[in-house]
Design a protein around this motif. Structure first.
Motif, PDB file in Angstrom:
ATOM      1  N   GLU A   4       0.814  -1.215   0.000  1.00 21.80           N
ATOM      2  CA  GLU A   4       0.000   0.000   0.000  1.00 21.80           C
ATOM      3  C   GLU A   4       0.838   1.252   0.000  1.00 21.80           C
ATOM      4  OE1 GLU A   4      -3.906  -1.155   2.608  1.00 21.80           O
ATOM      5  OE2 GLU A   4      -3.215   0.921   2.576  1.00 21.80           O
ATOM      6  N   SER A   5       0.289   2.300  -0.578  1.00 19.41           N
ATOM      7  CA  SER A   5       0.989   3.575  -0.622  1.00 19.41           C
ATOM      8  C   SER A   5       1.055   4.195   0.763  1.00 19.41           C
ATOM      9  CB  SER A   5       0.249   4.542  -1.539  1.00 19.41           C
ATOM     10  OG  SER A   5       0.124   3.994  -2.823  1.00 19.41           O
ATOM     11  N   ARG A   7       0.847   7.676   3.032  1.00 19.40           N
ATOM     12  CA  ARG A   7       0.141   8.952   2.917  1.00 19.40           C
ATOM     13  C   ARG A   7       0.924   9.989   3.719  1.00 19.40           C
ATOM     14  NH1 ARG A   7      -2.968   9.707  -0.962  1.00 19.40           N
ATOM     15  NH2 ARG A   7      -3.686  11.519   0.186  1.00 19.40           N
ATOM     16  N   ARG A  82       4.867   6.480  -2.627  1.00 27.01           N
ATOM     17  CA  ARG A  82       3.909   7.580  -2.700  1.00 27.01           C
ATOM     18  C   ARG A  82       3.074   7.412  -3.952  1.00 27.01           C
ATOM     19  NH1 ARG A  82       6.737  13.182  -2.997  1.00 27.01           N
ATOM     20  NH2 ARG A  82       8.574  11.884  -3.346  1.00 27.01           N
ATOM     21  N   ASP A  83       1.832   7.901  -3.871  1.00 26.04           N
ATOM     22  CA  ASP A  83       0.990   7.950  -5.062  1.00 26.04           C
ATOM     23  C   ASP A  83       1.275   9.233  -5.836  1.00 26.04           C
ATOM     24  OD1 ASP A  83      -2.012   6.329  -3.784  1.00 26.04           O
ATOM     25  OD2 ASP A  83      -0.308   5.559  -4.941  1.00 26.04           O
ATOM     26  N   GLU A  84       0.883   9.214  -7.077  1.00 28.33           N
ATOM     27  CA  GLU A  84       1.110  10.341  -7.978  1.00 28.33           C
ATOM     28  C   GLU A  84       0.680  11.682  -7.383  1.00 28.33           C
ATOM     29  OE1 GLU A  84      -0.202   9.451 -11.942  1.00 28.33           O
ATOM     30  OE2 GLU A  84      -0.584  11.570 -12.357  1.00 28.33           O
ATOM     31  N   GLN A 256       8.264   2.268  -9.633  1.00 29.86           N
ATOM     32  CA  GLN A 256       7.837   1.710  -8.361  1.00 29.86           C
ATOM     33  C   GLN A 256       7.497   0.223  -8.391  1.00 29.86           C
ATOM     34  OE1 GLN A 256       4.551   4.180  -7.051  1.00 29.86           O
ATOM     35  NE2 GLN A 256       5.933   5.777  -6.311  1.00 29.86           N
ATOM     36  N   ARG A 260       6.480  -2.365  -5.094  1.00 28.87           N
ATOM     37  CA  ARG A 260       5.046  -2.636  -4.958  1.00 28.87           C
ATOM     38  C   ARG A 260       4.766  -4.132  -5.006  1.00 28.87           C
ATOM     39  NH1 ARG A 260       1.877   1.980  -3.706  1.00 28.87           N
ATOM     40  NH2 ARG A 260       2.751   3.790  -4.784  1.00 28.87           N
TER      41      ARG A 260
END
Lengths: 267, 333, 95
Positions: A4-5, A7, A82-84, A256, A260
């Motif tokens: 999971e990313s 936050r 991290r997400d975009e 990534q 992942r």
């Protein structure tokens, strides 16, 4: 199974640091695509050195930003988990370079050297101011980075001039590259709340404060390169706010993927 | 492995001696070789010696630059920033090695353009190992461990090659090469010792795919190797294919134990009598197939090199045009 | 030989203050500034140098190795065996 990313707890001063860190990281990532594919072996080695320098800057800045953010994330968690929406690089550096994106063609060597030049000139102006940051660690990172960036800017400027004042074909390609890149430079000088927060705490300059220096540097080289400055347009890219172009998703997917797909992996 | 060139070249006819002076020069040359003298760029040398070296050194150089591609394939996907940094530096070193070698070859009367033309047209060869695909991140570590390990074994003797520019280039290369093998081994060790089951499976799979091709790097068996003797006389090739291959197996079998991987050879076993590891038969059909252009990645590798060169033509031209204009202006001033 | 090839340069590096410049190899570059930059990239990545000289290979004049018969070689020669280092009269330049 997938990891999971993370936050981030974003504050303006964290975002300000990530804008610089992420710009170096994604720029280094795109540069890395050229390793083994340069126009001549010697230049291949030079380009890889640029990528290594920028990667080094990214690592230092990410580690630093992670400490400030406070949840204890290290450089790899920040880069790979991290997400975009929480990446804040300049949109310019995520544009396709050597390789095509899903429905956008790749760039050529003219795109590469021009982008190197525009970004290095910006980083030079930025690091030049960050050496007097109220944050000692950031100032130290900037001092080291400034030495590297001066060389990057000179190397890129030399190439812009060679191509601009080379053959008809190179001039044509460089002009086309400038047309593609120029609209993305507006983002380099936008002023927003994040900039204001940084200025207020003497952490670093507002982006708009870099404009005069940058324009001077660019104009001088463009004159030698016989390049005309394109007209200003209302286009503004927004990667610095986490709203990217369609290319960022592919950059991150590639970058990534291993972290992942190997939860708990040790490398 | 980089002396594959001599194993695979067509049989050369010795040039007819032109005169008594030429015979005298050749005798003196052979005496220098026998005395262990170094030959420099401007020294007289038999044409056969010069041609053999041009082929050997240029194909060694091609191997380095083509060798950038399999590992380069993983630069953008490296799993940590540290590994990405290390891989970029390593692949960059390969470029540098190629460059030192092209530079050494150019002292013999060929040019970079001529050598690249030979590579791109398919006339020149490069080490067959680079025609295999890198399918997982573990492949990168295994290449460092096995392929660079084999390269080191091959390269150390070349530092004593009779042709000095080649020997000097090899000294530079060897200094940098040990980093390559160590970083690969280190990467695998971390995955095997501290990693997950999935990572261990990945490493073992990579070993299974790269082991036999690594053994093939040392070239065909001595009995099938045509040019061994002359090259050995000239100090170009100092240790036989089979001897090097045995040395490699002995070292690597021990290293595999440290890693905790098995080598995919049921006949691999220590032979106390010989003081060496016995190992199973190599599939020479596969070797000749790959060398002949029909390995998994031959076409892609060459296409990538050709594309980079062709795409770069306008860049190289522009740089030259700019410089000649600048020089002309300076002259006129 | 291609007329579009970047010229060849010899690289000399001084490892540290007090020592001589040592020849370490060659590279191709379009101009002197590029040659210097590339020399730093190629030959000093491991901090092997404090000073770099680059010289066009064609500008180097090399001595004759001692035991070469005068019959076959001119007294002063070029360091490399590149055919284009030798400027010949037009009448025979096709060789």
């Amino acid at each position: 199974m997938v990891v999971e990313s993370i936050r981030l707890r974003l504050t303006p001063l964290v975002q300000y640091r990530l804008r610089i860190a992420d710009t170096c990281l994604i720029h280094a990532q795109r540069l890395g695509e050229w390793c083994g594919h340069g126009p001549i072996l010697e230049e291949d080695i030079a380009l890889t050195n640029l990528s290594l320098d920028l990667l080094g800057q990214a690592r230092a800045l990410l580690t630093h930003a992670g400490k400030v953010e406070g949840q204890g994330f290290d450089e790899d968690q920040l880069a790979f988990l991290r997400d975009e929406g929480q990446f804040f690089n300049l949109t310019l550096v995520e544009q396709p370079s050597r390789k095509a994106s899903a429905h956008a063609p790749g760039g050529d060597f003219a795109d590469l050297v021009l982008r190197n030049f525009l970004v290095a000139t910006w980083l030079k102006a930025l690091y030049g101011r960050l050496v007097s940051s109220s944050d000692a660690e950031l100032a130290a990172i900037a001092a080291k980075a400034l030495k590297e960036t001066r060389y990057h800017q000179e190397h890129a400027a030399d190439w812009v001039v060679r191509l601009g004042d080379g053959t008809e074909e190179s001039a044509r390609r460089l002009a086309a590259a400038l047309d593609r890149a120029w609209p993305y430079t507006h983002e380099m000088f936008v002023r927003d709340a994040v900039d204001d927060a940084a200025a207020a705490s003497a952490l670093g300059p507002r982006r708009d404060e870099l404009a005069a220096d940058w324009q001077r540097g660019v104009a001088a080289v463009f004159s030698d390169a016989k390049l005309a400055l394109p007209a200003a347009t209302p286009f503004v890219s927004t990667g610095s706010n986490g709203v990217h172009s369609e290319h960022m998703g592919f950059v991150l997917a590639e970058m990534q993927t291993l972290q992942r797909s190997f939860p708990g992996g040790k490398w | 492995m980089y002396t594959q060139a001599m194993d695979l070249a067509p049989k050369e006819e010795r040039a007819k001696l032109r005169s008594a002076e030429e015979a005298e020069l050749e005798a003196r040359f052979e005496a220098r070789i026998d005395a262990g003298d170094f030959i420099e760029a401007k020294d007289w040398m038999p044409e056969h010696y010069r041609k053999t070296l041009v082929r050997q050194i240029s194909q060694h150089a091609h191997s380095e630059t083509v060798g950038m591609l399999p590992e380069g394939n993983w630069i953008t996907r490296a799993p940590t920033l540290k590994r990405k940094t290390i891989l970029l530096a390593k692949v960059q070193d390969e470029a540098g090695h190629g460059l030192y070698l092209y530079s050494a070859a150019e002292t013999l009367g060929t040019s970079r353009d001529q050598m690249l033309d030979a590579l791109h047209s398919g006339k020149a060869k490069y080490s067959s190992i680079f025609n295999y695909p890198t399918l997982t991140w573990a492949d990168v570590g295994v290449i460092g461990w096995l392929v660079d390990g084999a390269a080191i074994m091959n390269q150390v003797p070349l530092t004593r090659c009779s042709y000095a520019p080649y020997a000097r280039a090899m000294v530079r290369v060897c200094r940098e090469e040990s980093f390559h093998q160590r970083q690969g081994f280190d990467s695998l060790l971390v995955m095997m010792n501290e990693g997950t089951d999935a990572q261990r499976v990945m490493v073992q799979d990579a070993v299974d795919r790269w082991w036999w091709p690594s053994l093939m790097m040392f070239g065909p068996p001595d009995k099938d190797s045509v040019h061994g003797t002359q090259s050995m006389r000239w100090g170009i090739k100092r240790i036989s294919n089979d001897d090097l291959r045995q040395k490699f197996v002995d070292a690597t079998a021990e290293q595999a134990k440290v890693l905790g991987v098995t080598l995919p050879d049921p006949l691999l076993a220590w032979n106390a009598e010989r003081g060496h590891y016995d190992f199973g038969p190599i599939d020479w059909d596969e070797f000749w197939r790959v060398v002949g252009g029909h390995g998994p990645c031959n076409k892609e590798r060459l296409a990538a090199r050709v594309k980079a060169w062709d795409d770069g033509a306008w860049v190289r031209e522009a740089a030259l045009a700019h410089e000649s204009r600048r020089a002309a202006k300076k002259e006129a001033a | 030989m291609s007329q579009n090839e970047w010229p060849l340069w010899e690289v000399f590096v001084r490892p540290k203050a007090g020592l001589d410049h040592k020849h370490c190899g060659s590279l191709h570059a379009a101009d002197a500034k590029m040659a210097l930059q590339l020399a730093r990239e190629v030959y000093t990545r491991r901090q092997e140098g404090t000073s770099v000289w680059v010289v066009r290979s064609s500008d180097i004049t090399a001595s004759d190795p001692g035991d070469k018969p005068m019959l076959f070689d001119p007294m002063e020669d070029k360091v490399y065996r590149h055919p284009t280092f030798y400027k010949l009269p037009e009448a025979v330049d096709h060789m």
